[in-house]
Scaffold this motif. Structure first.
Motif, short mmCIF file in Angstrom:
data_model
loop_
_atom_site.label_atom_id
_atom_site.label_comp_id
_atom_site.label_asym_id
_atom_site.label_seq_id
_atom_site.Cartn_x
_atom_site.Cartn_y
_atom_site.Cartn_z
N MET A 199 0.85 -1.19 0.00
CA MET A 199 0.00 0.00 0.00
C MET A 199 0.89 1.25 0.00
O MET A 199 1.84 1.34 0.77
CB MET A 199 -0.91 -0.01 1.22
N ASN A 200 0.60 2.17 -0.87
CA ASN A 200 1.43 3.36 -1.04
C ASN A 200 0.91 4.50 -0.17
O ASN A 200 0.10 5.32 -0.60
CB ASN A 200 1.43 3.77 -2.52
N ASN A 201 1.38 4.57 1.08
CA ASN A 201 0.97 5.64 1.99
C ASN A 201 1.77 6.90 1.66
O ASN A 201 3.00 6.89 1.67
CB ASN A 201 1.22 5.22 3.44
N ILE A 202 1.06 8.00 1.37
CA ILE A 202 1.73 9.21 0.92
C ILE A 202 1.81 10.27 2.03
O ILE A 202 2.02 11.45 1.73
CB ILE A 202 1.04 9.78 -0.34
N SER A 203 1.69 9.87 3.28
CA SER A 203 1.74 10.83 4.39
C SER A 203 3.02 11.65 4.38
O SER A 203 3.01 12.85 4.69
CB SER A 203 1.60 10.10 5.73
N ASN A 204 4.15 11.02 4.05
CA ASN A 204 5.43 11.72 4.07
C ASN A 204 5.48 12.86 3.06
O ASN A 204 6.33 13.76 3.17
CB ASN A 204 6.58 10.75 3.81
N LYS A 205 4.60 12.82 2.08
CA LYS A 205 4.54 13.91 1.10
C LYS A 205 4.27 15.23 1.80
O LYS A 205 4.68 16.30 1.31
CB LYS A 205 3.44 13.61 0.09
N PHE A 206 3.60 15.17 2.94
CA PHE A 206 3.17 16.39 3.62
C PHE A 206 3.95 16.63 4.91
O PHE A 206 3.50 17.36 5.79
CB PHE A 206 1.67 16.31 3.90
N ALA A 207 5.13 16.03 5.01
CA ALA A 207 5.96 16.24 6.19
C ALA A 207 6.61 17.62 6.18
O ALA A 207 6.92 18.18 7.23
CB ALA A 207 7.04 15.16 6.27
N GLY A 208 6.81 18.17 4.98
CA GLY A 208 7.45 19.48 4.87
C GLY A 208 6.44 20.59 4.71
O GLY A 208 5.31 20.52 5.21
N ASP A 209 6.85 21.63 3.97
CA ASP A 209 6.01 22.82 3.81
C ASP A 209 5.58 23.07 2.37
O ASP A 209 4.89 24.06 2.10
CB ASP A 209 6.76 24.05 4.33
N GLU A 210 5.99 22.21 1.44
CA GLU A 210 5.62 22.42 0.05
C GLU A 210 5.83 21.14 -0.74
O GLU A 210 6.48 20.20 -0.26
CB GLU A 210 6.46 23.55 -0.57
N ALA A 211 5.27 21.12 -1.93
CA ALA A 211 5.46 20.01 -2.86
C ALA A 211 5.53 20.60 -4.26
O ALA A 211 4.75 21.51 -4.59
CB ALA A 211 4.33 19.00 -2.75
N PRO A 212 6.44 20.14 -5.11
CA PRO A 212 6.63 20.77 -6.42
C PRO A 212 5.44 20.62 -7.36
O PRO A 212 5.28 21.43 -8.27
CB PRO A 212 7.86 20.05 -6.98
N ASP A 213 4.60 19.61 -7.15
CA ASP A 213 3.49 19.39 -8.06
C ASP A 213 2.15 19.87 -7.51
O ASP A 213 1.09 19.56 -8.06
CB ASP A 213 3.38 17.90 -8.43
N LEU A 214 2.19 20.66 -6.43
CA LEU A 214 0.99 21.26 -5.87
C LEU A 214 1.23 22.74 -5.64
O LEU A 214 2.35 23.15 -5.31
CB LEU A 214 0.61 20.61 -4.53
N THR A 215 0.19 23.55 -5.81
CA THR A 215 0.31 24.95 -5.43
C THR A 215 0.36 25.04 -3.91
O THR A 215 0.05 24.08 -3.20
CB THR A 215 -0.88 25.76 -5.95
N SER A 216 0.74 26.20 -3.40
CA SER A 216 0.80 26.38 -1.95
C SER A 216 -0.55 26.13 -1.31
O SER A 216 -0.65 25.49 -0.25
CB SER A 216 1.30 27.79 -1.61
N ALA A 217 -1.61 26.64 -1.95
CA ALA A 217 -2.96 26.45 -1.40
C ALA A 217 -3.37 24.98 -1.43
O ALA A 217 -3.96 24.47 -0.47
CB ALA A 217 -3.96 27.30 -2.18
N GLU A 218 -3.07 24.29 -2.52
CA GLU A 218 -3.40 22.87 -2.61
C GLU A 218 -2.65 22.07 -1.55
O GLU A 218 -3.22 21.18 -0.91
CB GLU A 218 -3.04 22.34 -4.00
N PHE A 219 -1.37 22.39 -1.37
CA PHE A 219 -0.57 21.67 -0.38
C PHE A 219 -1.12 21.87 1.03
O PHE A 219 -1.29 20.91 1.78
CB PHE A 219 0.89 22.14 -0.45
N ARG A 220 -1.41 23.12 1.40
CA ARG A 220 -1.91 23.40 2.75
C ARG A 220 -3.24 22.69 2.99
O ARG A 220 -3.46 22.14 4.08
CB ARG A 220 -2.07 24.91 2.95
#
Length: 253
Positions: free
Chosen positions: A1-22
């Motif tokens: 199972m591909n748990n993507i929780s670590n994607k949101f460990a930081g403050d941004e993601a290159p493939d999401l806007t700031s609003a989408e990430f938050r």
């Protein structure tokens, strides 16, 4: 199972806007807290009361998403891969009509039906995964503080297909394997078949005749405002710039 929780460990993601990430990070954290708070309950709503986030921006099959309307957002599954929660995250609705709760509701229902169509097709045509039980879907905006209504997480016993409306929160939609709007397109089914057949030597196609159960039409897509039908921007793997899909192949270094 591909748990993507670590994607949101930081403050941004290159493939999401700031609003989408938050927005997505806030939902992931809320669901994680719900799981922690209910982990030891003697009567679990789902297996061990655990949800795992597995997708944060997805398309049914590679390159099928051509506009913002075509992307699904945050998807959770239980540990048995039988129950799913879909949470769409949208900007604040505005009075000009470009971004409306009507459009948000229509898109949320559309993506719940599309994901159930995919699950039914994979299970019945290709014998992939357990029998899907339901997809429970809603959306959040800044008006709700980017938080799920409590009953979205709490009331997950026996599910009645359709729409649950209640004042003070966005609608909740439920699609089941016996009650969903078929919404996959012929070219998507062809790509799904090719992907499954190529990806495993152990999967034998059952040929259960389920194609007609899941086949929809592009005319059935929700008629949403132009703001949600804009061209997709994807990040180029070479230069890291956001480009329209048609321009990605031009950037070869």
């Amino acid at each position: 199972m591909n748990n993507i929780s670590n994607k949101f460990a930081g403050d941004e993601a290159p493939d999401l806007t700031s609003a989408e990430f938050r927005a997505r990070k806030a939902i992931v954290q809320q669901v994680e807290k719900w799981c922690d708070d209910h982990a030891n309950e003697p009567k679990a709503r789902i297996y061990k009361n655990q949800w795992s986030p597995i997708l944060y921006k997805y398309e049914i099959v590679k390159t099928s998403a051509k506009t913002e309307r075509d992307w699904g957002h945050l998807l959770f599954t239980d540990m048995t891969l039988s129950y799913f929660m879909l949470v769409m995250t949208f900007p604040q609705a505005c009075n000009c009509g470009n971004l409306s709760h009507h459009d948000y509701g229509a898109l949320t229902r559309y993506h719940a039906d599309r994901f159930m169509s995919l699950l039914v097709y994979l299970h019945e045509e290709w014998d992939w995964g357990p029998n899907p039980r339901w997809v429970r879907a809603t959306y959040v905006t800044p008006a709700e503080g980017l938080r799920l209504a409590p009953d979205f997480l709490d009331n997950i016993g026996a599910q009645t297909p359709g729409e649950d409306l209640k004042d003070g929160r966005p609608p909740i939609y439920v699609a089941t394997a016996d009650s969903f709007s078929p919404s996959l397109f012929p070219n998507e089914l062809e790509k799904i078949d090719n992907t499954v057949a190529r990806g495993s030597t152990t999967k034998n196609r059952k040929g259960a005749g389920v194609r007609e159960r899941v086949l929809g039409s592009k005319e059935d897509r929700p008629d949403v405002s132009a703001a949600l039908r804009g061209k997709n921007m994807r990040q180029c793997g070479f230069c890291q710039e956001a480009k329209e899909l048609s321009e990605l192949r031009l950037c070869a270094g």
